[in-house]
Every structure is written in C-alpha cells, then in structure tokens.
Design a protein around this motif. Structure first.
Motif, short mmCIF file in Angstrom:
data_model
loop_
_atom_site.label_atom_id
_atom_site.label_comp_id
_atom_site.label_asym_id
_atom_site.label_seq_id
_atom_site.Cartn_x
_atom_site.Cartn_y
_atom_site.Cartn_z
N SER A 65 -9.55 -1.13 -2.02
CA SER A 65 -8.61 -0.58 -1.02
C SER A 65 -9.10 -0.87 0.39
O SER A 65 -8.30 -1.19 1.28
N GLU A 82 0.84 -1.21 0.00
CA GLU A 82 0.00 0.00 0.00
C GLU A 82 0.87 1.26 0.00
O GLU A 82 0.54 2.26 -0.65
N GLN A 129 -7.36 4.18 -3.10
CA GLN A 129 -6.60 4.39 -4.32
C GLN A 129 -7.07 5.66 -5.04
O GLN A 129 -8.26 5.96 -5.11
N LYS A 158 -8.57 -4.57 1.19
CA LYS A 158 -7.17 -4.84 1.52
C LYS A 158 -6.86 -4.41 2.94
O LYS A 158 -6.15 -5.10 3.68
N ILE A 217 -6.38 3.25 6.10
CA ILE A 217 -6.09 2.83 4.73
C ILE A 217 -6.22 4.02 3.78
O ILE A 217 -7.00 4.95 4.03
#
Length: 479
Positions: free
Chosen positions: A280, A182, A260, A283, A257
């Motif tokens: 995203s 990431e 993207q 993940k 997080i």
C-alpha cells in the motif's frame, strides 16, 4: 464435359438468409459474454498480429491492458467480469505481477502461441494456424477468446485506443487511475466485511465514524514538493487528514494512503501480512511520484516503520523521512507472547473450524472514532515481523531522517528511540524526545511537533534550492 451445380436464385436466397440468421444468432450469444482479462489480452494480441506486429514489450503489454480496463469500466453496455472491477484482482497488473493472469500466459507458452525473450512477448506462427472445431480450444485458446469478444466492437476499439495512447499517456492520468483503485479497494473491502449485528466485534465498528478514505490534496500555490503520509496500525488516513491539510497550506502536494485492511474491519486486517501493508505504501509512492519528482515521507508508529522501509530502497525522489513513534520495544511486555498465541491460533485453525484460541485482543484506543477496538493477534505478529525486518534495514538507510518520540508513550517504549537512532545509517539524522503521555502525538500535534517537522522540511527545501542554483551555468547567473 463435367457436370456443374448452379444454385437457383431461390437457393442463393436460402443460403444467404441462413448465413444472416447464423451471424445474428452468434452476435446475440456473444453480446452477453462476460469479458475477462483473457478476452482483452487475446484481442490485443490478434490485433497486433493483424497489423504485422509480432512482438510487444511486457511493460507495454500490461500497461495497455490496464488502460483498457480503466476505460472500459466506464462503459455500461458490456458485462465485465468482477475481476475487472475489483482492483485487488487487476491492480497489480501494471507491475507485471498479476497472479490471476499468470495462468493465461503459462498456457499460451505451453501451447507454443507466444514466447518470452528479453522482456518481450513474441507471437508465434501457430496463432494463425487453422484448427478443427474440437481442437481449437486446446490448441489456440487465444483465438477462442478473441472470437468470443469480436462481436463486441467496443472491446477491440478500447484495446486499440489503449495501445495507441500508450506512448503519449500522461503519468498523472495513470496516477489518477491508481488513486481511484485505492478508493475502490476501500469500497470492496467495506462490502466484504459488512458488520453483522450478531458479532460483538463488528458491532463496535459503529463508533468508528471518521472517514477512512485515502486523500490527495493539491496546494493552491504548490511548491513542487510532495509529502506521503502513512498512518498507524489499527487506524486509517483519518488519523493524518488534518495534518495533511496543514501541509498543503504550506504548498506541499499531499497523499494520505490507506494501508490495506484498515478503516473497515479487524477481520480484514486479520488476513494480511506486513508485506501487503508495505505494498500500500509503495502504491502511494508511485501515485505521488507522478506529481512530484521530490518528496518527503512522514509516517506515524507502524506507518513510520513502513516509511523507513521505503527509504531503505534508496529512492532518489525521497529527500527525507520523518518517523514518529516508530515501535521497536513496547510498554506492554505481553507483546512478547504474540508469536506464541499467533502460532497456536494458526494450528487450531488448521486442525479445526474454530477461529483460534484468541484471535483478537481488546484495546481501548485513544481515538475511538478512528481506531479499531479489537486488535487481531495476526496483525501484532506481522508487526513483530516488520520490526525485525526494519532493524536489519536501518543501517542501509542513508536518507536524512527526523525521529520523534514521546517520553511517556503508553504504547511504544522510549528505548525504541535509542535503538532506531543508533542503528540508522543516515549521517543526517535527528532525534527529538518530547514530553507527552499519549501515543498519538502526530495527530494531536503534541508539544507543537508540526512546527518541529516544519523546520526539518524547510531546511531540506533550502538545501534543494542551493543545489539548483549551483547547477545553473555561470553565464546564466551573470546574465
């Protein structure tokens, strides 16, 4: 009596030296080979066959390749193809959904080198068959890739180590690699969308000074629970970083997080669908899951919508969702025209080289050090698609949920609160409307909503403690 040719000592010398020269020549050629995923997969397949192992589960196959990639990235004496350096190209490999690698698998199946059955790849006899030099590239590309990588002993060493470590791999190590990916994604995105001084939109990025990197915070005295933080549209993890530290002080393991396309350039965001935004979040959930078996999801605005979408999948690890300022309806009624503008842009770009009639809409963010100053029309269109998707999913969400809205939010219409609350399928749901005329109420801790969220978190932590006590055998309690 037949005649036999007995080479002289000189003949032996010449032949042996020729072989040595050939081997050295081939090794120097292949020493400069750029290693790609096909080389790693072929090396793994041929190594397994050498050990008389004629099949491997797909999950193990892809995970071993991912482990090999991450360990080889630290090596400086080999040349890795850029697709093994950029997580956008290899990151989804571990999930078995890597489109780049699908071509390798399809060719291997078409040439009858491998077959797939019940979640396993089976290695077929043709892999060891002899082929003419002119035919081997067509008939057995796996052998060709393996031969190219063979002089690089470190490749085979790392692939075999990855395979032997598969069953004892620490989930936290995999999670650390995913988090590293990431961070790499951010770097590659920043490099790809480097601001150009001649571009008015990218020039404005100079005012976006806050660190857009994802963050992972482990509490000094962890309580065993995690929190996944999801920022809003046009922002970055910087929007929730302070709140993340606040949660960590209470014992939570916190992951913020990066969605993207955020924290780099509006042009990056312009290329993405809401499904890619959601990936995203998935993940992030996977990374945090390796550290905490139970967690909460806290999302702001679009991040709240994505958090609710995650809850709709009924993950047992998620104890509760806090969704702040989730958009369903908007104060600016022009938002209704976004699909029309987006479709016009798409048509114009299809028939010409122009960017579209109106690719971006200017906005004045509440937090200019974090948010983009220009909103891609494509992003607004994707947000509408996400909202439509979420409205269908709300009745399926059974996870305990806390909804928070500002009564005078200048972006999200307050009618959104009633819509989400009424459609939400959870029996344990709370709606709090605070008095505030700002949109970024989570970042600003408006009306002390952090304490409001604390109450929700602590109530469910106490419920978990009660459940754990109830599961202890009676004799242990007596003791």
């Amino acid at each position: 009596m037949d005649d036999y040719f007995f080479p002289s000592p000189l003949g032996y010398y010449i032949v042996n030296n020729a072989k040595c020269a050939r081997n050295q020549y081939m090794q120097r050629i292949y020493a400069n080979v750029t290693i790609n995923l096909s080389h790693l997969a072929s090396t793994l397949i041929m190594s397994l066959i050498s050990a008389n192992r004629l099949q491997i589960s797909k999950h193990q196959f892809y995970t071993v390749l991912y482990i090999a990639i991450k360990t080889l990235q630290k090596k400086t004496d080999i040349y890795l193809h850029r697709s093994l350096l950029n997580p956008y190209d290899y990151g989804d490999l571990i999930y078995g959904t890597n489109s780049r690698f699908e071509q390798f698998i399809c060719i291997a199946k078409e040439t009858e080198l491998i077959s797939e059955e019940e979640g396993c790849y089976h290695f077929l006899p043709k892999l060891l068959a002899d082929h003419d030099f002119d035919q081997i590239r067509l008939e057995n590309p796996i052998a060709v890739y393996n031969n190219e990588a063979q002089p690089l002993r470190t490749i085979r060493t790392h692939v075999l180590e990855a395979e032997s470590n598969f069953h004892k791999m620490d989930p936290c190590q995999l999670a650390a690699w995913h988090f590293e990916d990431e961070q790499l994604n951010l770097t590659f995105e920043q490099q790809r969308f480097t601001p150009k001084t001649s571009d008015a939109i990218t020039e404005q990025l100079e005012s976006v000074t806050a660190d857009p990197a994802p963050f992972f915070i482990q509490a000094k005295e962890p309580n065993g629970y995690g929190v996944l933080l999801v920022h809003g549209l046009l922002a970055s993890p910087a929007e929730v970083r302070d709140y993340g530290h606040y949660l960590a002080q209470q014992g939570f393991t916190v992951l913020g997080i990066r969605i993207q396309g955020h924290g780099t350039s509006p042009y990056a965001l312009r290329e993405l669908s809401y499904q890619q935004w959601y990936q995203s979040v998935e993940k992030g959930f996977s990374i945090l899951q390796a550290h905490c078996s139970k967690m909460f999801v806290i999302g702001f605005s679009t991040g709240g919508a994505l958090g609710l979408k995650l809850a709709a999948e009924a993950h047992s690890e998620i104890l509760g969702v806090i969704a702040v300022s989730v958009p369903i309806k908007f104060v600016n009624l022009n938002f209704m025209l976004v699909p029309l503008v987006h479709n016009t842009n798409t048509f114009v770009r299809w028939v010409s080289s122009f960017e579209g009639v109106k690719p971006f809409i200017e906005n004045t963010p509440e937090h200019p050090e974090i948010n983009y100053h220009n909103t891609p029309v494509r992003a607004l269109y994707e947000l509408r698609m996400l909202i439509q998707d979420l409205e269908k999913l709300l009745p399926d969400i059974k996870t305990p949920t806390l909804l928070i809205y500002a009564d005078e939010d200048p972006v999200v219409a307050i009618q959104s609160a009633d819509t989400v609350y009424e459609k939400l399928g959870a029996s344990d749901k709370k709606l709090h409307i605070i008095n505030a005329d700002r949109h970024g109420i989570l970042m600003e801790n408006s009306a002390n909503i952090w304490s409001l969220i604390d109450g929700f978190l602590q109530r469910h932590l106490l419920q978990q403690a009660d459940i754990q006590v109830q599961t202890i055998p009676i004799q242990e309690i007596v003791t």
